[in-house]
Design a protein around this motif. Structure first.
Motif, PDB file in Angstrom:
ATOM      1  N   THR A  20       0.797  -1.375   0.068  1.00 36.04           N
ATOM      2  CA  THR A  20      -0.075  -0.032   0.065  1.00 36.04           C
ATOM      3  C   THR A  20       0.964   1.202  -0.036  1.00 36.04           C
ATOM      4  O   THR A  20       1.927   1.119   0.602  1.00 36.04           O
ATOM      5  N   ALA A  21       0.479   2.315  -0.679  1.00 36.39           N
ATOM      6  CA  ALA A  21       1.505   3.457  -0.752  1.00 36.39           C
ATOM      7  C   ALA A  21       0.298   4.704  -1.040  1.00 36.39           C
ATOM      8  O   ALA A  21      -0.684   4.837  -1.315  1.00 36.39           O
ATOM      9  N   ILE A  22       1.004   5.789  -0.298  1.00 26.90           N
ATOM     10  CA  ILE A  22       0.307   7.012  -0.358  1.00 26.90           C
ATOM     11  C   ILE A  22       1.298   7.845  -1.268  1.00 26.90           C
ATOM     12  O   ILE A  22       2.679   7.961  -1.038  1.00 26.90           O
ATOM     13  N   ILE A  23       0.793   8.987  -2.258  1.00 20.20           N
ATOM     14  CA  ILE A  23       1.616   9.626  -2.948  1.00 20.20           C
ATOM     15  C   ILE A  23       1.261  11.169  -3.049  1.00 20.20           C
ATOM     16  O   ILE A  23       0.031  11.447  -2.915  1.00 20.20           O
ATOM     17  N   PHE A  24       2.165  11.893  -2.503  1.00 18.15           N
ATOM     18  CA  PHE A  24       1.946  13.285  -2.181  1.00 18.15           C
ATOM     19  C   PHE A  24       2.403  14.072  -3.326  1.00 18.15           C
ATOM     20  O   PHE A  24       3.380  14.016  -3.737  1.00 18.15           O
ATOM     21  N   CYS A  25       1.370  15.027  -3.857  1.00 22.42           N
ATOM     22  CA  CYS A  25       1.727  15.927  -4.606  1.00 22.42           C
ATOM     23  C   CYS A  25       1.478  17.397  -3.984  1.00 22.42           C
ATOM     24  O   CYS A  25       0.701  17.482  -3.260  1.00 22.42           O
ATOM     25  N   ASN A  26       2.085  18.323  -4.850  1.00 21.89           N
ATOM     26  CA  ASN A  26       1.799  19.724  -4.110  1.00 21.89           C
ATOM     27  C   ASN A  26       0.672  20.471  -4.493  1.00 21.89           C
ATOM     28  O   ASN A  26       0.113  21.100  -3.856  1.00 21.89           O
ATOM     29  N   ARG A  27       0.182  20.012  -5.875  1.00 20.67           N
ATOM     30  CA  ARG A  27      -0.966  21.035  -6.243  1.00 20.67           C
ATOM     31  C   ARG A  27      -2.310  19.823  -6.356  1.00 20.67           C
ATOM     32  O   ARG A  27      -1.790  18.682  -6.905  1.00 20.67           O
ATOM     33  N   LYS A  28      -3.500  20.246  -6.233  1.00 20.54           N
ATOM     34  CA  LYS A  28      -4.574  19.382  -6.371  1.00 20.54           C
ATOM     35  C   LYS A  28      -4.684  19.011  -7.828  1.00 20.54           C
ATOM     36  O   LYS A  28      -5.184  17.950  -8.189  1.00 20.54           O
ATOM     37  N   THR A  29      -4.369  19.897  -8.710  1.00 17.80           N
ATOM     38  CA  THR A  29      -4.594  19.472 -10.359  1.00 17.80           C
ATOM     39  C   THR A  29      -3.619  18.402 -10.778  1.00 17.80           C
ATOM     40  O   THR A  29      -3.761  17.406 -11.281  1.00 17.80           O
ATOM     41  N   THR A  30      -2.307  18.074  -9.962  1.00 19.50           N
ATOM     42  CA  THR A  30      -1.565  17.175 -10.214  1.00 19.50           C
ATOM     43  C   THR A  30      -2.101  15.755  -9.638  1.00 19.50           C
ATOM     44  O   THR A  30      -1.884  14.807 -10.218  1.00 19.50           O
ATOM     45  N   VAL A  31      -2.515  16.268  -8.388  1.00 15.07           N
ATOM     46  CA  VAL A  31      -3.245  14.964  -7.872  1.00 15.07           C
ATOM     47  C   VAL A  31      -4.240  14.100  -8.948  1.00 15.07           C
ATOM     48  O   VAL A  31      -4.264  12.843  -9.250  1.00 15.07           O
ATOM     49  N   ARG A  32      -5.244  15.016  -9.365  1.00 17.62           N
ATOM     50  CA  ARG A  32      -6.156  14.496 -10.324  1.00 17.62           C
ATOM     51  C   ARG A  32      -5.682  13.716 -11.417  1.00 17.62           C
ATOM     52  O   ARG A  32      -6.024  12.789 -11.966  1.00 17.62           O
ATOM     53  N   GLU A  33      -4.400  14.587 -12.097  1.00 17.89           N
ATOM     54  CA  GLU A  33      -3.878  14.110 -13.447  1.00 17.89           C
ATOM     55  C   GLU A  33      -3.150  12.749 -13.253  1.00 17.89           C
ATOM     56  O   GLU A  33      -3.275  11.794 -13.880  1.00 17.89           O
ATOM     57  N   LEU A  34      -2.477  12.766 -12.116  1.00 19.97           N
ATOM     58  CA  LEU A  34      -1.681  11.693 -11.836  1.00 19.97           C
ATOM     59  C   LEU A  34      -2.462  10.217 -11.355  1.00 19.97           C
ATOM     60  O   LEU A  34      -2.234   9.372 -11.878  1.00 19.97           O
ATOM     61  N   ASN A  35      -3.649  10.475 -10.562  1.00 21.41           N
ATOM     62  CA  ASN A  35      -4.458   9.590 -10.348  1.00 21.41           C
ATOM     63  C   ASN A  35      -5.123   8.865 -11.581  1.00 21.41           C
ATOM     64  O   ASN A  35      -5.299   7.487 -11.869  1.00 21.41           O
ATOM     65  N   LYS A  36      -5.609   9.862 -12.513  1.00 21.11           N
ATOM     66  CA  LYS A  36      -6.034   9.353 -13.880  1.00 21.11           C
ATOM     67  C   LYS A  36      -5.215   8.503 -14.843  1.00 21.11           C
ATOM     68  O   LYS A  36      -5.490   7.441 -15.281  1.00 21.11           O
ATOM     69  N   SER A  37      -3.947   9.046 -14.656  1.00 20.54           N
ATOM     70  CA  SER A  37      -2.849   8.215 -15.514  1.00 20.54           C
ATOM     71  C   SER A  37      -2.498   7.042 -14.827  1.00 20.54           C
ATOM     72  O   SER A  37      -2.436   5.961 -15.620  1.00 20.54           O
ATOM     73  N   LYS A  55      -4.382   5.050 -13.080  1.00 17.89           N
ATOM     74  CA  LYS A  55      -5.887   4.229 -13.465  1.00 17.89           C
ATOM     75  C   LYS A  55      -5.629   3.735 -14.968  1.00 17.89           C
ATOM     76  O   LYS A  55      -5.905   2.519 -15.259  1.00 17.89           O
ATOM     77  N   GLN A  56      -5.219   4.383 -15.906  1.00 16.66           N
ATOM     78  CA  GLN A  56      -4.983   4.021 -17.262  1.00 16.66           C
ATOM     79  C   GLN A  56      -3.962   3.091 -17.431  1.00 16.66           C
ATOM     80  O   GLN A  56      -3.774   2.266 -18.469  1.00 16.66           O
ATOM     81  N   HIS A  57      -2.972   3.210 -16.421  1.00 17.28           N
ATOM     82  CA  HIS A  57      -1.954   2.038 -16.696  1.00 17.28           C
ATOM     83  C   HIS A  57      -2.254   0.629 -15.659  1.00 17.28           C
ATOM     84  O   HIS A  57      -1.352  -0.078 -15.492  1.00 17.28           O
ATOM     85  N   GLY A  58      -3.540   0.584 -15.355  1.00 18.87           N
ATOM     86  CA  GLY A  58      -4.090  -0.507 -14.695  1.00 18.87           C
ATOM     87  C   GLY A  58      -3.650  -0.688 -13.092  1.00 18.87           C
ATOM     88  O   GLY A  58      -3.785  -1.742 -12.442  1.00 18.87           O
ATOM     89  N   PHE A  59      -3.246   0.449 -12.542  1.00 19.61           N
ATOM     90  CA  PHE A  59      -3.069   0.430 -11.285  1.00 19.61           C
ATOM     91  C   PHE A  59      -4.370   0.839 -10.139  1.00 19.61           C
ATOM     92  O   PHE A  59      -5.460   1.377 -10.644  1.00 19.61           O
ATOM     93  N   ARG A  60      -4.565   0.201  -9.225  1.00 22.13           N
ATOM     94  CA  ARG A  60      -5.961   0.471  -8.270  1.00 22.13           C
ATOM     95  C   ARG A  60      -5.614   1.704  -7.224  1.00 22.13           C
ATOM     96  O   ARG A  60      -5.039   1.514  -6.424  1.00 22.13           O
ATOM     97  N   ALA A  79      -4.741   3.024 -23.546  1.00 19.79           N
ATOM     98  CA  ALA A  79      -5.625   3.257 -24.638  1.00 19.79           C
ATOM     99  C   ALA A  79      -5.804   4.585 -25.079  1.00 19.79           C
ATOM    100  O   ALA A  79      -5.870   4.995 -26.406  1.00 19.79           O
ATOM    101  N   ARG A  80      -6.050   5.523 -24.334  1.00 18.73           N
ATOM    102  CA  ARG A  80      -6.160   6.998 -24.570  1.00 18.73           C
ATOM    103  C   ARG A  80      -4.966   7.481 -24.019  1.00 18.73           C
ATOM    104  O   ARG A  80      -4.427   7.532 -22.864  1.00 18.73           O
ATOM    105  N   ARG A  81      -4.641   8.638 -24.925  1.00 17.73           N
ATOM    106  CA  ARG A  81      -3.311   9.386 -24.255  1.00 17.73           C
ATOM    107  C   ARG A  81      -4.099  10.767 -24.043  1.00 17.73           C
ATOM    108  O   ARG A  81      -5.028  11.295 -24.489  1.00 17.73           O
ATOM    109  N   SER A  82      -3.274  11.280 -22.971  1.00 16.04           N
ATOM    110  CA  SER A  82      -3.816  12.703 -22.403  1.00 16.04           C
ATOM    111  C   SER A  82      -3.676  13.753 -23.217  1.00 16.04           C
ATOM    112  O   SER A  82      -2.762  13.563 -24.172  1.00 16.04           O
TER     113      SER A  82
END
Length: 467
Positions: free
Chosen positions: A246-263, A265-270, A382-385
């Motif tokens: 289990t891991a927690i990933i910290f980002c400085n900006r809220k937009t980075t949090v959303r973009e990284l989580n989306k990325s 998920k696209q690569h198959g991580f839960r 499947a889809r690129r940002s």
């Protein structure tokens, strides 16, 4: 030393033993006896040392005697964030199982009507964030004159979030004869000034050097290029290790949090996410999924950095190097809790050199560098940002030179005449359908062809104008 040596009641000792705890942590062993003796306390302890239980346990025994009155809480605990307040409430429910103490939780994002009803019934323990408490106080729903015990938790975080003026105002509404406990990971001058103003001859308990990091956490700095896609590749490379449970990933900006989580998920991580723009029910739901293991990666902003006690977090990743060195201590403190070991990785781009220097100065240690091998080729999602699509292609992705020759060759040829023919055909089409004159004469008259009659003009259509 055992919990039985600290002066706690038998009912409370049974609850602690049932929870699986046998020996107190250093901050608990030092603070609990002094709190039971009704002394003011300044507790300086790094995160993950059992600080919450050091004030929750003695408070339960102190409040066991007495009655609560409507809208007049007997004790008040101030927390900087909703998540911390909810966690302290969980501790009271767990350790107060054998006591009949009432509790209310005042945080934003939750129905104010339900909170007011709880206050009207009377509460022994009020756990609140400063903003919601001040709101209800100004509405006349809370009276603080009966509060005999105040806890200011995560005081340095309160300072960072700008709550110190609110805390000073709240302290002036409380009785002057009260017990005050202040806990903080660091002791900057504004917090020292606050303690001098509102605490009476406090006992200072310091179990670790301020801003020191947990020795059970192995720390690594991972040098990366400035581009975000490079950091994402390195992150996925580390997340694919077998020991990452289990891991927690910290980002400085809220937009980075959303973009990284989306990325991810696209690569198959839960993965899931939590940040300040989410409503409180959403944030609690995401945390619950993480606690249950339905997602094993939580991407978070610093709203979740302090105080969250989630068991079994094996790794912490600083996707962005924190701007404030204190935040580094609190971020990596989400792992290596309760005597367990953990690993923390911090990605450092060239622009983060100053942030890293400040972290190493604060913690008094040089963090080891980890040079990763080149990541293996990955299948693209499947889809690129949009950002990836707009990026300039590399040499490997650029079109081959011969493709340009094929494209340009037809442009050098003169246009074929056949392509111009449709321009002259279009006006001819309606002429074929329009009636035309037939130059043949019938009975000395010119006849118009109407596709239906080709004989002489009938007599009844002839008009005579003779006089």
């Amino acid at each position: 030393m055992s919990f039985a040596d600290l002066g706690l009641s038998d009912e409370l000792l049974k609850t602690v033993n049932d929870a699986g705890y046998t020996e107190p942590t250093p901050i608990q062993a030092s603070a609990i006896p002094s709190v039971l003796m009704m002394r003011d306390i300044i507790g300086i302890a790094q995160t993950g040392t059992g600080k919450t239980a050091s004030f929750v346990l003695p408070m339960i025994d102190i409040l066991a005697h007495g009655r609560s009155r409507a809208r007049m809480p007997r004790s008040l605990i101030l927390e900087p964030t909703r998540e911390l307040a909810a966690q302290v409430a969980e501790n009271f429910e767990k350790y107060g199982a054998n006591h009949k103490l009432s509790m209310a939780l005042l945080i934003g994002g939750v129905s104010m009507g339900d909170q007011i009803k709880a206050l009207e019934k009377g509460v022994d323990v009020l756990i609140a964030t400063p903003g919601r408490l001040m709101d209800l106080f100004q509405r006349g729903n809370i009276l603080l004159t009966g509060c005999s015990m105040l806890v200011i938790d995560e005081a340095d975080r309160m300072l960072d979030m700008g709550f110190i003026p609110d805390i000073e105002e709240i302290c002036t509404k409380l009785p002057s004869q009260r017990q005050t406990l202040l806990f903080s990971a660091t002791m900057p001058p504004p917090i020292k000034k606050l303690a001098d103003k509102f605490l009476d001859n406090p006992k200072t308990i310091e179990v670790a050097r301020p801003a020191s990091t947990n020795i059970n956490i192995k720390q690594w700095v991972v040098p990366v290029a400035a581009q975000s896609f490079e950091k994402r590749k390195r992150l996925r490379q580390l997340l694919q290790q077998e020991e990452v449970r289990t891991a927690i990933i910290f980002c400085n900006r809220k937009t980075t949090v959303r973009e990284l989580n989306k990325s991810l998920k696209q690569h198959g991580f839960r993965s899931g996410e939590i940040h300040g723009d989410m409503e409180q029910p959403q944030r609690l739901a995401e945390l619950e999924l993480f606690k249950r293991g339905e997602v094993n990666i939580l991407v978070a902003s610093d709203v979740a950095a302090r105080g969250l006690d989630i068991k079994g977090v094996s790794h912490v990743f600083n996707f962005d190097a924190p701007w404030h060195p204190d935040d580094y201590v609190h971020r990596i403190g989400r792992t290596g809790r309760g005597g367990a070991t953990g690993i923390a990785y911090t990605f450092v781009a060239p622009d983060d050199a100053e942030n890293l220097d400040n972290i190493e100065k604060l913690t008094g240690q040089t963090i080891d560098r980890l040079e990763l091998p080149a990541p293996a080729e990955e299948e693209r999602p499947a889809r690129r940002s949009r950002r990836d699509r707009s990026a300039r292609p590399t040499e490997a992705e650029a079109p081959a030179p011969q493709a340009e020759v094929v494209v340009e060759e037809p442009r050098a040829r003169p246009p074929r005449p056949r392509r111009e023919e449709p321009r002259f055909e279009e006006p001819r089409a309606p002429r074929a359908e329009a009636p035309r004159r037939d130059r043949r004469r019938s009975g000395g008259e010119e006849v118009a062809e109407d596709n239906g009659w080709n004989g002489p003009i009938p007599d009844f259509l002839k008009v005579s104008f003779g006089l």
